[in-house]
Design a protein around this motif. Sequence first.
Motif, PDB file in Angstrom:
ATOM      1  N   LYS A   1      25.920  37.887  50.090  1.00 24.33           N
ATOM      2  CA  LYS A   1      26.823  36.804  49.662  1.00 24.33           C
ATOM      3  C   LYS A   1      27.335  36.042  50.878  1.00 24.33           C
ATOM      4  O   LYS A   1      26.896  36.262  51.997  1.00 24.33           O
ATOM      5  CB  LYS A   1      27.983  37.416  48.882  1.00 24.33           C
ATOM      6  CG  LYS A   1      27.560  38.185  47.658  1.00 24.33           C
ATOM      7  CD  LYS A   1      27.438  37.295  46.460  1.00 24.33           C
ATOM      8  CE  LYS A   1      27.179  38.097  45.204  1.00 24.33           C
ATOM      9  NZ  LYS A   1      27.073  37.265  44.031  1.00 24.33           N
TER      10      LYS A   1
ATOM     11  N   TYR B   1      36.607  28.340  44.012  1.00 29.99           N
ATOM     12  CA  TYR B   1      36.661  28.841  45.390  1.00 29.99           C
ATOM     13  C   TYR B   1      38.036  28.668  46.029  1.00 29.99           C
ATOM     14  O   TYR B   1      38.239  29.068  47.180  1.00 29.99           O
ATOM     15  CB  TYR B   1      35.594  28.141  46.241  1.00 29.99           C
ATOM     16  CG  TYR B   1      34.217  28.783  46.133  1.00 29.99           C
ATOM     17  CD1 TYR B   1      33.963  29.806  45.235  1.00 29.99           C
ATOM     18  CD2 TYR B   1      33.167  28.376  46.948  1.00 29.99           C
ATOM     19  CE1 TYR B   1      32.723  30.388  45.117  1.00 29.99           C
ATOM     20  CE2 TYR B   1      31.909  28.961  46.853  1.00 29.99           C
ATOM     21  CZ  TYR B   1      31.700  29.970  45.932  1.00 29.99           C
ATOM     22  OH  TYR B   1      30.466  30.551  45.830  1.00 29.99           O
TER      23      TYR B   1
ATOM     24  N   GLU C   1      32.326  43.587  51.995  1.00 27.26           N
ATOM     25  CA  GLU C   1      33.040  43.410  50.743  1.00 27.26           C
ATOM     26  C   GLU C   1      34.178  44.422  50.694  1.00 27.26           C
ATOM     27  O   GLU C   1      34.020  45.551  51.154  1.00 27.26           O
ATOM     28  CB  GLU C   1      32.023  43.625  49.606  1.00 27.26           C
ATOM     29  CG  GLU C   1      32.576  43.976  48.280  1.00 27.26           C
ATOM     30  CD  GLU C   1      33.533  42.931  47.778  1.00 27.26           C
ATOM     31  OE1 GLU C   1      33.249  41.738  47.918  1.00 27.26           O
ATOM     32  OE2 GLU C   1      34.585  43.333  47.266  1.00 27.26           O
TER      33      GLU C   1
ATOM     34  N   MET D   1      26.301  29.935  48.581  1.00 28.09           N
ATOM     35  CA  MET D   1      27.040  29.820  47.327  1.00 28.09           C
ATOM     36  C   MET D   1      26.731  30.996  46.399  1.00 28.09           C
ATOM     37  O   MET D   1      25.894  30.892  45.504  1.00 28.09           O
ATOM     38  CB  MET D   1      26.691  28.501  46.630  1.00 28.09           C
ATOM     39  CG  MET D   1      26.742  27.305  47.545  1.00 28.09           C
ATOM     40  SD  MET D   1      28.370  27.059  48.261  1.00 28.09           S
ATOM     41  CE  MET D   1      29.125  26.013  47.044  1.00 28.09           C
ATOM     42  N   GLY D   2      27.371  32.104  46.643  1.00 31.01           N
ATOM     43  CA  GLY D   2      27.136  33.302  45.818  1.00 31.01           C
ATOM     44  C   GLY D   2      25.706  33.786  45.947  1.00 31.01           C
ATOM     45  O   GLY D   2      25.223  34.034  47.048  1.00 31.01           O
ATOM     46  N   ASN D   3      25.015  33.895  44.788  1.00 31.84           N
ATOM     47  CA  ASN D   3      23.607  34.322  44.812  1.00 31.84           C
ATOM     48  C   ASN D   3      22.673  33.189  45.213  1.00 31.84           C
ATOM     49  O   ASN D   3      21.487  33.418  45.419  1.00 31.84           O
ATOM     50  CB  ASN D   3      23.188  34.778  43.407  1.00 31.84           C
ATOM     51  CG  ASN D   3      23.840  36.084  43.028  1.00 31.84           C
ATOM     52  OD1 ASN D   3      24.299  36.830  43.878  1.00 31.84           O
ATOM     53  ND2 ASN D   3      23.890  36.351  41.739  1.00 31.84           N
ATOM     54  N   TYR D   4      23.185  31.996  45.285  1.00 36.82           N
ATOM     55  CA  TYR D   4      22.313  30.826  45.387  1.00 36.82           C
ATOM     56  C   TYR D   4      22.058  30.424  46.845  1.00 36.82           C
ATOM     57  O   TYR D   4      22.326  31.177  47.765  1.00 36.82           O
ATOM     58  CB  TYR D   4      22.920  29.663  44.607  1.00 36.82           C
ATOM     59  CG  TYR D   4      23.204  30.006  43.170  1.00 36.82           C
ATOM     60  CD1 TYR D   4      22.178  30.090  42.235  1.00 36.82           C
ATOM     61  CD2 TYR D   4      24.498  30.290  42.741  1.00 36.82           C
ATOM     62  CE1 TYR D   4      22.425  30.418  40.925  1.00 36.82           C
ATOM     63  CE2 TYR D   4      24.759  30.629  41.419  1.00 36.82           C
ATOM     64  CZ  TYR D   4      23.722  30.692  40.524  1.00 36.82           C
ATOM     65  OH  TYR D   4      23.985  31.038  39.226  1.00 36.82           O
TER      66      TYR D   4
ATOM     67  N   HIS E   1      35.786  40.053  41.695  1.00 35.59           N
ATOM     68  CA  HIS E   1      35.656  39.021  40.664  1.00 35.59           C
ATOM     69  C   HIS E   1      34.390  39.208  39.827  1.00 35.59           C
ATOM     70  O   HIS E   1      34.353  38.857  38.662  1.00 35.59           O
ATOM     71  CB  HIS E   1      35.670  37.632  41.310  1.00 35.59           C
ATOM     72  CG  HIS E   1      36.979  37.343  41.969  1.00 35.59           C
ATOM     73  ND1 HIS E   1      37.129  37.356  43.338  1.00 35.59           N
ATOM     74  CD2 HIS E   1      38.204  37.103  41.448  1.00 35.59           C
ATOM     75  CE1 HIS E   1      38.390  37.106  43.626  1.00 35.59           C
ATOM     76  NE2 HIS E   1      39.064  36.952  42.502  1.00 35.59           N
ATOM     77  N   ILE E   2      33.371  39.783  40.455  1.00 37.21           N
ATOM     78  CA  ILE E   2      32.115  40.026  39.732  1.00 37.21           C
ATOM     79  C   ILE E   2      32.312  41.138  38.701  1.00 37.21           C
ATOM     80  O   ILE E   2      31.848  41.048  37.572  1.00 37.21           O
ATOM     81  CB  ILE E   2      30.996  40.393  40.732  1.00 37.21           C
ATOM     82  CG1 ILE E   2      30.645  39.170  41.582  1.00 37.21           C
ATOM     83  CG2 ILE E   2      29.754  40.896  40.010  1.00 37.21           C
ATOM     84  CD1 ILE E   2      29.769  39.468  42.766  1.00 37.21           C
TER      85      ILE E   2
ATOM     86  N   THR F   1      28.853  34.891  36.720  1.00 28.83           N
ATOM     87  CA  THR F   1      29.357  35.385  38.012  1.00 28.83           C
ATOM     88  C   THR F   1      28.391  35.167  39.181  1.00 28.83           C
ATOM     89  O   THR F   1      28.658  35.654  40.270  1.00 28.83           O
ATOM     90  CB  THR F   1      29.675  36.894  37.936  1.00 28.83           C
ATOM     91  OG1 THR F   1      28.462  37.581  37.604  1.00 28.83           O
ATOM     92  CG2 THR F   1      30.716  37.209  36.909  1.00 28.83           C
ATOM     93  N   GLY F   2      27.305  34.458  38.927  1.00 25.67           N
ATOM     94  CA  GLY F   2      26.303  34.241  39.983  1.00 25.67           C
ATOM     95  C   GLY F   2      26.858  33.552  41.220  1.00 25.67           C
ATOM     96  O   GLY F   2      26.388  33.767  42.324  1.00 25.67           O
ATOM     97  N   HIS F   3      27.888  32.733  41.040  1.00 24.31           N
ATOM     98  CA  HIS F   3      28.404  31.961  42.170  1.00 24.31           C
ATOM     99  C   HIS F   3      29.548  32.664  42.888  1.00 24.31           C
ATOM    100  O   HIS F   3      30.066  32.159  43.870  1.00 24.31           O
ATOM    101  CB  HIS F   3      28.863  30.588  41.679  1.00 24.31           C
ATOM    102  CG  HIS F   3      30.017  30.656  40.726  1.00 24.31           C
ATOM    103  ND1 HIS F   3      29.909  31.204  39.476  1.00 24.31           N
ATOM    104  CD2 HIS F   3      31.306  30.262  40.856  1.00 24.31           C
ATOM    105  CE1 HIS F   3      31.080  31.142  38.874  1.00 24.31           C
ATOM    106  NE2 HIS F   3      31.945  30.575  39.687  1.00 24.31           N
ATOM    107  N   TYR F   4      29.987  33.831  42.374  1.00 26.82           N
ATOM    108  CA  TYR F   4      31.094  34.534  43.021  1.00 26.82           C
ATOM    109  C   TYR F   4      30.625  35.292  44.252  1.00 26.82           C
ATOM    110  O   TYR F   4      29.496  35.730  44.336  1.00 26.82           O
ATOM    111  CB  TYR F   4      31.741  35.519  42.052  1.00 26.82           C
ATOM    112  CG  TYR F   4      32.657  34.885  41.043  1.00 26.82           C
ATOM    113  CD1 TYR F   4      33.452  33.803  41.375  1.00 26.82           C
ATOM    114  CD2 TYR F   4      32.736  35.378  39.736  1.00 26.82           C
ATOM    115  CE1 TYR F   4      34.286  33.221  40.458  1.00 26.82           C
ATOM    116  CE2 TYR F   4      33.578  34.797  38.806  1.00 26.82           C
ATOM    117  CZ  TYR F   4      34.341  33.724  39.178  1.00 26.82           C
ATOM    118  OH  TYR F   4      35.174  33.150  38.260  1.00 26.82           O
ATOM    119  N   SER F   5      31.560  35.474  45.181  1.00 22.84           N
ATOM    120  CA  SER F   5      31.228  36.137  46.432  1.00 22.84           C
ATOM    121  C   SER F   5      31.823  37.522  46.529  1.00 22.84           C
ATOM    122  O   SER F   5      31.365  38.341  47.303  1.00 22.84           O
ATOM    123  CB  SER F   5      31.759  35.310  47.602  1.00 22.84           C
ATOM    124  OG  SER F   5      31.273  34.011  47.514  1.00 22.84           O
ATOM    125  N   THR F   6      32.880  37.786  45.777  1.00 25.82           N
ATOM    126  CA  THR F   6      33.584  39.057  45.956  1.00 25.82           C
ATOM    127  C   THR F   6      33.366  39.961  44.740  1.00 25.82           C
ATOM    128  O   THR F   6      33.364  39.500  43.609  1.00 25.82           O
ATOM    129  CB  THR F   6      35.091  38.803  46.140  1.00 25.82           C
ATOM    130  OG1 THR F   6      35.500  37.892  45.139  1.00 25.82           O
ATOM    131  CG2 THR F   6      35.389  38.257  47.506  1.00 25.82           C
TER     132      THR F   6
END
Lengths: 175, 171
Positions: free
Chosen positions: B40, B145, B54, B127-130, A105-106, A97-102
Motif C-alpha cells: 500500500k 483520504y 501497518e 492509491m491503495g491497491n491501484y 479501515h479495511i 476497500t480497494g483504495h484504502y491504505s490502512t
Amino acid sequence: MIAEKRYRELGRQRKRAIKCWAYDDACSSPLKHVDRKRPNEFEKKIDWTKKPFRPPNGTNHKSKPKAKRVYDVSTISNVHVTGRLFNEFATKWKKETGHYSTMIHITRNENYLKVIALGKPAVPFILKDLEKEPDYWFEALKLLTDNNPVPKSHLGNLELMAFDWIAWGKKERLI
Amino acid sequence: METPPNYTYALTTDELALYWPNLEEGKNFHFTSLKRKGYKCIWYALMADVGGIEMLWFKEVYDLEPNSLDHSAAGYAKCFEKYYGFELCDTFDFEEGFIKVVLYEDQNGDFKHVARFLPNGNLTSKMGNYEDIEHTIDAVCGNEYGYPKLVMKKTLNEDTYQDFISKYPIL
C-alpha cells in the motif's frame, strides 16, 4: 369506519343465526351426538368476525409483495448458502476497500464483518479466495481459526502471508 | 475473468470521481504507472526496506500492546520516527537529500494516507491497491483520504536508494 362497523354487525348477525339453526337442528335430529358437533366445527373453520385479506386496488393475490429476504447468518449451516454469501460479501468488500491504505479501515468494513459472522464454515472459502488471489483476509482467519501461521518476518508481505495461510489450510485439510 | 500478472489494477473514472472528487487528470494529477496489489501507500512512500508497514503489523513485529495503538497520524508518525528514522518537520515542500512524506488524516482523527514529495514539488502516491499517481498536495483531499496533517523527513542515502531500487524494481 362505517363500512367496517356494518361488516362486523353482519358478521355477528350471521353467527347468531348459525347458532340458532344449529341448536334447532341438534334438538330435532335423532342423531344428536353427531349433529351437536356440527356448529362447533363450522365455527372453527370460518371466523366470520375476522376481516379477510383483500389485495389493494389494481392488484390480485399473485402480486402480493414478497417478504424481504433477511440473512440470519447465525443459523446458517448449509455449505452452499455459506459459499454464496461469502462470494457476495467478499465482492462488495473488495470493491469498497480497494483504495484504502490502512488495515484498520479495511477490516472495519461492514462486509468484512459479515464474513466473520459467517463463522468457521467460511474458512475454506476464504482460503480458496486467497489461493485465487492474495488479499487481506488474515485478520478474519486469525479470529475464525484461533491460529496464526505467519512468522514475524513475513508480516506485511501479502504474497508470503497468503502462502503461509494456504499451506496451513492444506495441512489442516480445509482446502 | 483472468487476473493480470502481479495482480495489478487500474482505477476507473467512476472510482476516481467517487473517492477523490478533486482529482482532475491533466490539471492536478496524472497516472504514473501500474503497481502491484501486494503493498500500500506507506511502503511506497517511505521506501523502507520492510514489507507492508501497518499499525496492526507494528503491533506484532514490535510486540506493542493492543490497547496502546494509536491509529491517528501522530501515532503513525511516532512509529515512523521510532522504527524508520523519520523526523517531524514544518515545511510542505521538497528538500534536496531527504525523503519527505506528508501524512493525511481524516475528520475522525484516523491516519488515512501518506504521499512522498518529488523534486518538482508535487507528490507521488500509491492509491491503495491501484496504480501510483503524481498529484498536488490538496488533490487527494476529501472524505476518503482526509487532509494533510504532518510532514516528516529522513536523510536520503544515495547508495541505500540505489540498492532499494535494484532490489524492488517494480516499485
